[in-house]
Design a protein around this motif. Structure first.
Motif, short mmCIF file in Angstrom:
data_model
loop_
_atom_site.label_atom_id
_atom_site.label_comp_id
_atom_site.label_asym_id
_atom_site.label_seq_id
_atom_site.Cartn_x
_atom_site.Cartn_y
_atom_site.Cartn_z
N SER A 47 9.58 8.77 2.61
CA SER A 47 9.08 9.70 1.60
C SER A 47 7.56 9.75 1.61
CB SER A 47 9.59 9.30 0.21
OG SER A 47 9.05 8.06 -0.21
N VAL A 48 6.90 8.61 1.80
CA VAL A 48 5.44 8.59 1.85
C VAL A 48 4.94 9.40 3.05
CG1 VAL A 48 3.44 7.12 2.29
CG2 VAL A 48 5.12 6.44 0.58
N HIS A 49 5.54 9.19 4.21
CA HIS A 49 5.06 9.90 5.40
C HIS A 49 5.37 11.39 5.33
CE1 HIS A 49 3.38 6.72 7.87
NE2 HIS A 49 4.34 5.93 7.44
N ALA A 50 6.50 11.76 4.75
CA ALA A 50 6.81 13.19 4.61
C ALA A 50 5.77 13.87 3.73
CB ALA A 50 8.20 13.37 4.03
N ARG A 54 0.83 -1.21 0.00
CA ARG A 54 0.00 0.00 0.00
C ARG A 54 0.86 1.25 0.00
NH1 ARG A 54 -3.96 -2.44 4.56
NH2 ARG A 54 -5.08 -3.91 3.22
N LEU A 55 1.98 1.21 0.70
CA LEU A 55 2.89 2.36 0.67
C LEU A 55 3.43 2.58 -0.73
CD1 LEU A 55 4.85 1.78 4.00
CD2 LEU A 55 3.23 3.61 3.53
N ARG A 56 3.71 1.52 -1.46
CA ARG A 56 4.20 1.67 -2.83
C ARG A 56 3.13 2.28 -3.73
NH1 ARG A 56 6.41 -3.70 -1.71
NH2 ARG A 56 8.64 -3.45 -1.26
N LEU A 57 1.90 1.84 -3.55
CA LEU A 57 0.80 2.43 -4.33
C LEU A 57 0.63 3.90 -3.99
CD1 LEU A 57 -1.81 -0.46 -4.02
CD2 LEU A 57 -0.75 0.31 -6.15
N LEU A 58 0.68 4.22 -2.70
CA LEU A 58 0.50 5.60 -2.28
C LEU A 58 1.63 6.48 -2.80
CD1 LEU A 58 -1.03 7.73 -0.74
CD2 LEU A 58 0.01 6.89 1.39
N ARG A 59 2.85 5.99 -2.76
CA ARG A 59 3.96 6.79 -3.27
C ARG A 59 3.80 7.04 -4.76
NH1 ARG A 59 10.26 4.99 -3.13
NH2 ARG A 59 9.37 3.26 -4.33
N ALA A 60 3.35 6.03 -5.51
CA ALA A 60 3.15 6.21 -6.95
C ALA A 60 2.11 7.29 -7.22
CB ALA A 60 2.74 4.89 -7.59
N ARG A 91 3.56 10.74 -6.42
CA ARG A 91 4.52 11.19 -7.43
C ARG A 91 3.87 11.52 -8.76
NH1 ARG A 91 9.88 7.27 -6.89
NH2 ARG A 91 10.74 8.25 -5.01
N THR A 92 2.87 10.72 -9.13
CA THR A 92 2.22 10.91 -10.43
C THR A 92 0.71 10.83 -10.25
OG1 THR A 92 4.11 9.74 -11.42
CG2 THR A 92 2.24 10.21 -12.86
N PRO A 93 0.08 11.91 -9.81
CA PRO A 93 -1.38 11.89 -9.64
C PRO A 93 -2.08 11.62 -10.97
CG PRO A 93 -0.42 13.79 -8.54
CD PRO A 93 0.67 13.19 -9.37
N LEU A 106 -5.80 9.90 -7.17
CA LEU A 106 -5.09 11.12 -6.83
C LEU A 106 -4.86 11.21 -5.33
CD1 LEU A 106 -7.74 12.15 -8.93
CD2 LEU A 106 -5.87 13.73 -9.39
N PRO A 107 -3.83 11.94 -4.89
CA PRO A 107 -3.66 12.15 -3.46
C PRO A 107 -4.70 13.12 -2.92
CG PRO A 107 -2.02 13.39 -4.70
CD PRO A 107 -2.78 12.57 -5.70
N VAL A 108 -4.97 13.05 -1.65
CA VAL A 108 -5.92 13.96 -1.01
C VAL A 108 -5.14 15.16 -0.50
CG1 VAL A 108 -7.55 14.28 0.87
CG2 VAL A 108 -7.52 12.13 -0.39
N ARG A 109 -5.27 16.29 -1.19
CA ARG A 109 -4.56 17.50 -0.81
C ARG A 109 -5.50 18.51 -0.13
NH1 ARG A 109 -0.16 16.93 -4.57
NH2 ARG A 109 0.76 14.97 -3.80
N GLU A 110 -6.79 18.42 -0.41
CA GLU A 110 -7.79 19.27 0.23
C GLU A 110 -8.76 18.38 1.00
OE1 GLU A 110 -7.52 19.43 -3.26
OE2 GLU A 110 -5.92 20.94 -3.13
#
Length: 223
Positions: free
Chosen positions: A165-168, A16-22, A25-27, A76-80
Motif C-alpha cells: 500500500s505504501v509503494h502504490a 518508517r513504512l508505518r510512519l509513511l503510511r500513516a 492516510r491522514t495528512p 504531510l505526503p509530498v504530492r507536488e
C-alpha cells in the motif's frame, strides 16, 4: 553493489513504512500522533521522519494556532515536487538523465508514441523505483513495470499489505509530481514469490494489460 548517494534509506525499515503510511492516510498528523500509531518512542519517530523528509517522501510544516507558544509541526505526503527540495531534485535529475539516454540511444526513445510529458513521468517513476531497490523492468508498449526481485518478498505475511500500500501510494505521488497523462491503474502484488507488476495507463484509455494473477501452488507429489 555500494548504495548510491541518492538511493532511498527511508524505505528500508518497517517502522518508517508505518510512519509513511500513516501520513499518506491522514495528512497533517503531529509527531506525537505518528509515534503512537507506529508504536515508537517520540525521539525515534522524529529521527525516522527526518530521514523520510530528507529523501523527499514527506514534508513538514508549522501549523499556525493564533495563540502564544511555538506552533506545532505537522507532517504531510509530498504530492507536488515543488513542495520538497529533495523531490524536486529527483524529478529534475530523472528527466535530465532520461533525455540524455534518449539522445545517445535514439532507438530507446518512445516519446513519439507516448509524448514528452508521459515519457518524463516514466523517467521519474523508473528512477524512483530503482532508487528504492525494486529493479523495475519497463514495458513501454503495455505500460507495465515488473519489479523483480522484490526486496520485500521476505516480509512476513501480515506486513506485505503495508509494504504494497505504501509503494502504490508513492507511485501515484511520483506520477503526480510530473505533469502528464500517465496514471496508476493497479498493482498486482507477488505475481510470483519474488515479483510484482505495476499496471499504468494513459488518461482516457483502457488499461492495456489484464490483471496478472499469482499462479496456483503446484500440488505436492504423491497427492
Amino acid at each position: 553493489m555500494p548504495r548510491r548517494a541518492h538511493d532511498y534509506r527511508g524505505l528500508t525499515q518497517l517502522s518508517r513504512l508505518r510512519l509513511l503510511r500513516a501520513i499518506q492516510r491522514t495528512p497533517g498528523l503531529l509527531l506525537s500522533e505518528l509515534a503512537e500509531i507506529a508504536e515508537l518512542h517520540t525521539n525515534t519517530a522524529r529521527e525516522h521522519l527526518r530521514v523520510l523528509e530528507d529523501e523527499g517522501l514527506v514534508r513538514s510544516e508549522t501549523q499556525p494556532t493564533g495563540g502564544r507558544g511555538r506552533p506545532p509541526i505537522v507532517y504531510l505526503p509530498v504530492r507536488e515536487a515543488d513542495s520538497s527540495p529533495a523531490a524536486s531534485r529527483r524529478v529534475a535529475a530523472a528527466t535530465a538523465s532520461g533525455d540524455a539516454l534518449r539522445r545517445m540511444s535514439p532507438d530507446l526513445d518512445s516519446s513519439a508514441d507516448l509524448g514528452t510529458a508521459a515519457t518524463h513521468q516514466l523517467d521519474a517513476l523508473y528512477e524512483h523505483l530503482e532508487d528504492a531497490g525494486l529493479q523495475p523492468d519497463l514495458d513501454e508498449r503495455e505500460l507495465t513495470m515488473t519489479l523483480a526481485p522484490c526486496p520485500y518478498h521476505r516480509a512476513v505475511e501480515e506486513d506485505r499489505p503495508l509494504v504494497c500500500s505504501v509503494h502504490a501510494r508513492l507511485v501515484q505521488d511520483v506520477l503526480t509530481q510530473v505533469p502528464g497523462p500517465i496514471e496508476l491503474r493497479r498493482v498486482d502484488p507477488f505475481v510470483t514469490p519474488h515479483s510484482c507488476v505495476i499496471a499504468l495507463g494513459m488518461k482516457g484509455e483502457a488499461t492495456r494489460v489484464p490483471r496478472t494473477r499469482r499462479p496456483a501452488a503446484a500440488p505436492d507429489e504423491g497427492h
